[in-house]
Design an enzyme around this catalytic site. Structure first.
Site, PDB file in Angstrom:
ATOM      1  N   GLU A 202       0.803  -1.221   0.000  1.00  0.00           N
ATOM      2  CA  GLU A 202       0.000   0.000   0.000  1.00  0.00           C
ATOM      3  C   GLU A 202       0.837   1.274   0.000  1.00  0.00           C
ATOM      4  O   GLU A 202       0.328   2.367  -0.099  1.00  0.00           O
ATOM      5  CB  GLU A 202      -0.948   0.009   1.206  1.00  0.00           C
ATOM      6  CG  GLU A 202      -2.194  -0.813   1.003  1.00  0.00           C
ATOM      7  CD  GLU A 202      -2.966  -0.441  -0.260  1.00  0.00           C
ATOM      8  OE1 GLU A 202      -3.419   0.696  -0.356  1.00  0.00           O
ATOM      9  OE2 GLU A 202      -3.084  -1.310  -1.148  1.00  0.00           O
TER      10      GLU A 202
ATOM     11  N   ARG B  93      21.966   5.071 -20.625  1.00  0.00           N
ATOM     12  CA  ARG B  93      22.279   5.325 -22.042  1.00  0.00           C
ATOM     13  C   ARG B  93      22.790   6.740 -22.292  1.00  0.00           C
ATOM     14  O   ARG B  93      23.380   7.019 -23.320  1.00  0.00           O
ATOM     15  CB  ARG B  93      21.099   4.988 -22.956  1.00  0.00           C
ATOM     16  CG  ARG B  93      19.909   5.875 -22.805  1.00  0.00           C
ATOM     17  CD  ARG B  93      18.745   5.378 -23.659  1.00  0.00           C
ATOM     18  NE  ARG B  93      18.894   5.641 -25.081  1.00  0.00           N
ATOM     19  CZ  ARG B  93      18.736   6.848 -25.633  1.00  0.00           C
ATOM     20  NH1 ARG B  93      18.448   7.892 -24.900  1.00  0.00           N
ATOM     21  NH2 ARG B  93      18.877   6.997 -26.928  1.00  0.00           N
TER      22      ARG B  93
ATOM     23  N   ASP C  48      17.591  12.301 -30.177  1.00  0.00           N
ATOM     24  CA  ASP C  48      16.528  11.544 -29.515  1.00  0.00           C
ATOM     25  C   ASP C  48      15.219  12.312 -29.519  1.00  0.00           C
ATOM     26  O   ASP C  48      15.221  13.534 -29.409  1.00  0.00           O
ATOM     27  CB  ASP C  48      16.863  11.330 -28.024  1.00  0.00           C
ATOM     28  CG  ASP C  48      17.779  10.152 -27.796  1.00  0.00           C
ATOM     29  OD1 ASP C  48      17.962   9.372 -28.725  1.00  0.00           O
ATOM     30  OD2 ASP C  48      18.294  10.043 -26.674  1.00  0.00           O
TER      31      ASP C  48
END
Ligand code: ADE
Length: 221
Positions: A113, A150, A164
């Site tokens: 939870e 990366r 990118d």
């Protein structure tokens, strides 16, 4: 960079870091990853890490003691402690870039939870990977680790993340490989022309048009 991942399910990480670019980064010692089971830090004789919520309610809540002791045993002045939680700041490429410059990341994965609220006091940053609820923070921790690793210099060619998607609020351009004609679908003529100025222009337009069509929200930013 060193990344310590604190989890109750260390086996979940085995295959993810043993393939492809992340594996190569580990082999080249560009990054070090340790997966730590914070249950090992529990002072309870049954190695308990969670308990029922004060005030009643469903589910179990992660307790302070094992997590505080675990973090305090590895934290240095260079560490950034990140909690993975759906309540956190929405993750995006800009955060990945900022985090890729850190020396030591400690990623704290929850389950059940949630966390005892006091655990937030030992955390520097809370991150959510999106507006949906997963069963735990392990997959979000993998998402952070992958997207950050990366960007570490030397992991992939510098040039390939300069274009990118999201770098400059634009999606990536369309790409093609052999054959020139697949079932009547042809590669745009300009890409076969060898004219690099025209190709750059085509790609710039491709990025803009794709962003406008798919993610107009990015252009407004
Ligand atoms: N834990 C469960 N859901 C999550 C989410 N969307 N992001 C980060 N941690 C989580």
């Amino acid at each position: 960079m060193k990344i310590d991942i604190l989890t109750l399910f260390p086996e979940m990480f085995a295959s993810v870091f043993q393939e492809s670019i992340i594996k190569r980064a580990l082999d080249q010692k560009l990054v070090e990853i340790n997966v730590i089971n914070f249950r090992d830090f529990s002072q309870d004789i049954h190695h308990k890490v969670d308990d029922t919520p004060y005030g009643g309610g469903n589910g179990m809540v992660l307790m302070c003691q094992p997590i505080y002791d675990c973090i305090e045993s590895i934290k240095t002045k260079d560490s950034k402690v990140i909690m993975l939680t759906p309540d956190g700041k929405k993750y995006e490429q800009k955060i990945a870039y900022d985090l890729s410059k850190e020396k030591h990341l400690i990623l704290l994965c929850g389950h059940y939870e949630g966390f005892d609220e006091r655990i937030r006091k030992i955390v520097d940053l809370e991150i959510s990977i999106g507006d949906y609820v997963l069963t735990g923070g392990e997959i979000p921790a993998m998402v952070l680790a992958d997207s950050i690793i990366r960007l570490i210099p030397g992991v992939i060619e510098e040039e390939s993340h300069l274009v990118d998607s999201f770098n400059d609020q634009l999606l990536d351009y369309e790409t093609y490989t052999k054959p020139e004609d697949f079932r009547g679908m042809k590669v745009p003529e300009v890409l076969l022309s060898g004219n690099h100025q025209k190709i750059d222009e085509f790609r710039k337009n491709s990025r803009y048009n794709r962003t406008k069509e798919r993610r107009p929200d990015l252009l407004k930013k």
